[in-house]
Design a protein around this motif. Structure first.
Motif: not given
Length: 283
Positions: A14-29
């Protein structure tokens, strides 16, 4: 005890998607184990997300963004490349970082070779040659006195407390650094080195970056190197007896504290710190 906010992949997403939406489609591991100071996730193939676990690490994101781009061109090994700093949000209270992914494996004692000893020394010589500027400080070894003696006492059933106390007393009584301040990494141990194809490739985690006495960085001589390779490292750095004694003190303080804090719950840390303390005793 320091405050440790809850951190899970859903929060990080949620932090990534909210603040850096350009990376919202990247998988998180999740990367595990990642270290005692940060929860680290890999973001896509080229990025990592680092959230401080406790309030002792909350300044690193902005510190890295300020300093690491200045240092990188002058160093012979790769270091983290900050990309962005996130802000507190969604109940998470501190700044957090996005950095470039560094390939490689965390170093192990299989890298204890003369080549490694020289590479470590050359990295420190390069770091120390960069003129320090304002904004970086150092804490004296004596500031660890009370806690180190308490840790020695707490670990007396495992280690020779008298021998450890002798090393600690020698470190505190060694003449202080009187030359101009130099840059030091501040947490230069085996867990903050990466290797590729058996060779050192990167140095990570510059949260302890400071300027002053370089003795803290001698910790690497006791966490990775051995009696066989330490002389090569010391000769390349041209370390005097007083600085070496203080370096043993820094290694002891860090190793015994990590042992007391984590060894009972983490066998990996127990093994690493036991070796570190034994090598520190050998000198």
């Amino acid at each position: 005890m320091s405050y440790r906010p809850p951190i899970d992949p859903a929060l990080v997403r949620k932090l990534v998607d909210t603040q850096f939406p350009q990376w919202a489609d990247l998988p998180l591991t999740l990367l595990d184990p990642a270290g005692s100071d940060h929860v680290i996730h890999r973001l896509g193939p080229a990025l990592t997300v680092r959230l401080p676990r406790h309030d002792g690490a909350i300044g690193q994101a902005t510190k890295d963004l300020t300093w690491l781009p200045r240092l990188a061109p002058h160093l012979p090994l790769a270091i983290p490349a900050p990309v962005a700093v996130g802000t507190p949000d969604l109940g998470y209270p501190w700044p957090w970082a996005v950095t470039r992914w560094l390939p490689g494996e965390v170093a192990t004692t299989t890298s204890d070779t003369p080549e490694t000893a020289l590479a470590l020394a050359d990295f420190l010589l390069a770091l120390q040659s960069i003129p320090p500027s304002t904004g970086l400080n150092s804490a004296p070894l004596a500031a660890r006195d009370e806690s180190c003696r308490a840790d020695i006492a707490a670990a007396a059933a495992t280690f020779d407390a008298a021998a450890l106390t002798d090393v600690w007393n020698a470190a505190l009584s060694a003449p202080a650094w009187t030359r101009p301040p130099v840059l030091f990494h501040g947490d230069f141990h085996i867990g903050n080195l990466l290797t590729e194809n058996g060779h050192l490739s990167a140095v990570i985690d510059f949260g302890g970056l400071g300027a002053g006495d370089p003795a803290p960085d001698l910790t690497i001589a006791f966490t990775l190197l051995s009696a066989r390779t330490r002389p090569i490292f010391r000769d390349r750095l041209d370390v005097d007896d007083a600085t070496w004694a203080r370096g043993r003190g820094w290694s002891l303080a860090g190793g015994i504290n990590a042992f007391v804090s984590y060894a009972h719950t983490n066998p990996r840390i127990a093994a690493a710190t036991t070796r570190q303390i034994a090598e520190t005793l050998l000198g």
